[in-house]
Scaffold this active site. Sequence first.
Site, PDB file in Angstrom:
ATOM      1  NE  ARG A  35      -3.474  -0.378  -0.365  1.00  0.00           N
ATOM      2  CZ  ARG A  35      -4.656  -0.016   0.128  1.00  0.00           C
ATOM      3  NH1 ARG A  35      -5.236  -0.747   1.048  1.00  0.00           N
ATOM      4  NH2 ARG A  35      -5.294   1.023  -0.335  1.00  0.00           N
ATOM      5  NE  ARG A  39      -4.265   2.393   2.883  1.00  0.00           N
ATOM      6  CZ  ARG A  39      -4.403   1.360   3.685  1.00  0.00           C
ATOM      7  NH1 ARG A  39      -3.405   0.991   4.463  1.00  0.00           N
ATOM      8  NH2 ARG A  39      -5.535   0.708   3.730  1.00  0.00           N
ATOM      9  NE  ARG A  48      -8.863   8.264  -4.879  1.00  0.00           N
ATOM     10  CZ  ARG A  48     -10.152   8.287  -5.145  1.00  0.00           C
ATOM     11  NH1 ARG A  48     -10.590   8.673  -6.316  1.00  0.00           N
ATOM     12  NH2 ARG A  48     -11.024   7.947  -4.222  1.00  0.00           N
ATOM     13  CG  ASP A  84      -9.065  -3.011  -4.170  1.00  0.00           C
ATOM     14  OD1 ASP A  84      -8.412  -2.486  -3.255  1.00  0.00           O
ATOM     15  OD2 ASP A  84      -9.951  -3.872  -3.955  1.00  0.00           O
ATOM     16  CE1 TYR A 162     -13.269  -6.544   2.131  1.00  0.00           C
ATOM     17  CE2 TYR A 162     -11.667  -7.881   0.945  1.00  0.00           C
ATOM     18  CZ  TYR A 162     -11.955  -6.899   1.882  1.00  0.00           C
ATOM     19  OH  TYR A 162     -10.939  -6.301   2.566  1.00  0.00           O
TER      20      TYR A 162
HETATM   21  O1  1CP Z   1       0.056   0.548  -2.911  1.00  0.00           O
HETATM   22  C1  1CP Z   1      -1.155   0.578  -3.153  1.00  0.00           C
HETATM   23  O2  1CP Z   1      -1.980   1.199  -2.499  1.00  0.00           O
HETATM   24  C2  1CP Z   1      -1.527  -0.153  -4.418  1.00  0.00           C
HETATM   25  C3  1CP Z   1      -2.946  -0.340  -4.658  1.00  0.00           C
HETATM   26  C4  1CP Z   1      -3.797  -1.238  -3.794  1.00  0.00           C
HETATM   27  C5  1CP Z   1      -3.560  -2.535  -3.319  1.00  0.00           C
HETATM   28  C6  1CP Z   1      -2.275  -3.341  -3.400  1.00  0.00           C
HETATM   29  C7  1CP Z   1      -5.125  -0.897  -3.447  1.00  0.00           C
HETATM   30  C8  1CP Z   1      -5.769   0.386  -3.767  1.00  0.00           C
HETATM   31  N1  1CP Z   1      -5.690  -1.982  -2.838  1.00  0.00           N
HETATM   32  C9  1CP Z   1      -4.762  -2.996  -2.723  1.00  0.00           C
HETATM   33  C10 1CP Z   1      -4.946  -4.349  -2.202  1.00  0.00           C
HETATM   34  C11 1CP Z   1      -6.086  -4.621  -1.291  1.00  0.00           C
HETATM   35  N2  1CP Z   1      -7.363  -4.139  -1.341  1.00  0.00           N
HETATM   36  C12 1CP Z   1      -6.021  -5.559  -0.254  1.00  0.00           C
HETATM   37  C13 1CP Z   1      -4.810  -6.385   0.065  1.00  0.00           C
HETATM   38  C14 1CP Z   1      -3.825  -5.568   0.838  1.00  0.00           C
HETATM   39  C15 1CP Z   1      -4.212  -5.313   2.259  1.00  0.00           C
HETATM   40  O3  1CP Z   1      -4.449  -6.275   2.982  1.00  0.00           O
HETATM   41  O4  1CP Z   1      -4.236  -4.103   2.611  1.00  0.00           O
HETATM   42  C16 1CP Z   1      -7.255  -5.599   0.378  1.00  0.00           C
HETATM   43  C17 1CP Z   1      -7.678  -6.429   1.570  1.00  0.00           C
HETATM   44  C18 1CP Z   1      -8.107  -4.704  -0.319  1.00  0.00           C
HETATM   45  C19 1CP Z   1      -9.513  -4.417  -0.057  1.00  0.00           C
HETATM   46  C20 1CP Z   1      -9.718  -2.986   0.180  1.00  0.00           C
HETATM   47  N3  1CP Z   1      -9.816  -2.078  -0.837  1.00  0.00           N
HETATM   48  C21 1CP Z   1      -9.779  -2.315   1.406  1.00  0.00           C
HETATM   49  C22 1CP Z   1      -9.683  -2.959   2.795  1.00  0.00           C
HETATM   50  C23 1CP Z   1     -11.033  -3.013   3.445  1.00  0.00           C
HETATM   51  C24 1CP Z   1     -11.052  -3.907   4.673  1.00  0.00           C
HETATM   52  O5  1CP Z   1     -11.555  -5.063   4.561  1.00  0.00           O
HETATM   53  O6  1CP Z   1     -10.573  -3.473   5.749  1.00  0.00           O
HETATM   54  C25 1CP Z   1      -9.957  -0.953   1.111  1.00  0.00           C
HETATM   55  C26 1CP Z   1     -10.110   0.182   2.073  1.00  0.00           C
HETATM   56  C27 1CP Z   1      -9.958  -0.821  -0.310  1.00  0.00           C
HETATM   57  C28 1CP Z   1     -10.068   0.404  -1.114  1.00  0.00           C
HETATM   58  C29 1CP Z   1      -8.821   0.853  -1.749  1.00  0.00           C
HETATM   59  N4  1CP Z   1      -7.956   0.067  -2.452  1.00  0.00           N
HETATM   60  C30 1CP Z   1      -6.913   0.826  -2.944  1.00  0.00           C
HETATM   61  C31 1CP Z   1      -7.161   2.168  -2.540  1.00  0.00           C
HETATM   62  C32 1CP Z   1      -6.294   3.346  -2.883  1.00  0.00           C
HETATM   63  C33 1CP Z   1      -8.342   2.165  -1.783  1.00  0.00           C
HETATM   64  C34 1CP Z   1      -8.981   3.329  -1.092  1.00  0.00           C
HETATM   65  C35 1CP Z   1     -10.062   3.907  -1.882  1.00  0.00           C
HETATM   66  C36 1CP Z   1     -10.591   5.127  -1.254  1.00  0.00           C
HETATM   67  O7  1CP Z   1     -11.113   5.010  -0.137  1.00  0.00           O
HETATM   68  O8  1CP Z   1     -10.413   6.164  -1.889  1.00  0.00           O
END
Ligand code: 1CP
Length: 360
Positions: A35, A39, A48, A84, A162
């Site tokens: 991540r 963030r 974005r 994602d 999910y």
């Molecule tokens: O470095 C990076 O951020 C690259 C992009 C990336 C990656 C590798 C995103 C963008 N998501 C992920 C993987 C991801 N997504 C995982 C595996 C990694 C981890 O465990 O953190 C998981 C579980 C998700 C599911 C997900 N998508 C969540 C977690 C929710 C939970 O169950 O607690 C969330 C918050 C997202 C949304 C998301 N994905 C990515 C971004 C930038 C965002 C945020 C979107 C937003 O709120 O604007």
Amino acid sequence: MSEAGALSPDPLAGSAFLRACRGLPTERVPVWFMRQAGRSLPEYRAARGEGSILSAFADPELAAELTLQPVRRHEVDAAILFSDIVVPVAAIGFGVDVEQGRGPVVADPFRSEADLARLRPLEPEVDTAHVLETVRILVRELSPRGIPLIGFAGAPFTVASYLVEGGPSKTYVHTKALMRGDPGLWARLLDRLADLALASLRSQIAAGAAAVQLFDSWVGALAPADYHRSVLPFTRKVFEGLADLGVPTIHFGVDTGELLGLMAGAGNTVLGVDWRVPLDEARRRVGPGPALQGNLDPALCLAPWPVLADQTRQVLGQGGGIGHIFNLGHGVLPETDPDVLTRLVELVHSVPADSLAPTS
Ligand code: 1CP
């Protein structure tokens, strides 16, 4: 790194990240952060805009820019695609959205045999053409500089959680009830999700991704017997389906101390470890096979620098300097000061790998 690339026909041949994934010696332990994009970065918010995150993933120029931001800023040894884990299921029309501040949500969760019809096979070049275009842009940009792109997918269990829960969960109650209550339907669901992950990862590699990570973030919620019976065969299907492509494959989950031995045997080349198990102990649990990735507690990035630096040196020592990719034990926390991450990369890169004690 770039000089080594210039001498070789393959500009990635000198990549410390790829070498460490293969257990080969490197001068410095390579580092990247789960991540790392988005963030905590102010330039992320600026680039974005306000649209839905799914539309940002579907905009190749934007997604490529967001992938590159942390590479420029921190000089990490690898980039991870800005996408994602729910992108493939969303792309086949399962009905997944990503809510700001919450994560993936499914209005009509997976609960019965009839829901299998909503999970058709993925045709990556059609359904996720935008993702593959992003990969191609990034590979053109990064490869000449010797920086590998990591592609990724969600593992069958974590994506199923999910789809079945309808959103993020703390207990996975519906998921576990389906897994134990209807093992046949569970197996058919996970088999389809394995096929989706495999098709997506193969297409990302074909487009130029140099390594892939399978995120099974939430699988630590399971007991080893359940993991072994109800999850591992499907995760193994994904890794075995990638073996002919010859790229490093990283298998990661959180709270997996009791599962590490089983996860190491899924056919992956690298195992991700969270902060709960020191890397030398993880090495004892999994044996000499896989490279290890991890495992600084992401919360420590908010601690005073001397505490963080001391723990970073401990992680490097426990990793033993070979077959180790430095990372956090889970993703960067949104509250993290990005300058701390840059300093952390500098610190990891300042330590000669051969000064680190090998693990016994
Ligand atoms: O470095 C990076 O951020 C690259 C992009 C990336 C990656 C590798 C995103 C963008 N998501 C992920 C993987 C991801 N997504 C995982 C595996 C990694 C981890 O465990 O953190 C998981 C579980 C998700 C599911 C997900 N998508 C969540 C977690 C929710 C939970 O169950 O607690 C969330 C918050 C997202 C949304 C998301 N994905 C990515 C971004 C930038 C965002 C945020 C979107 C937003 O709120 O604007």
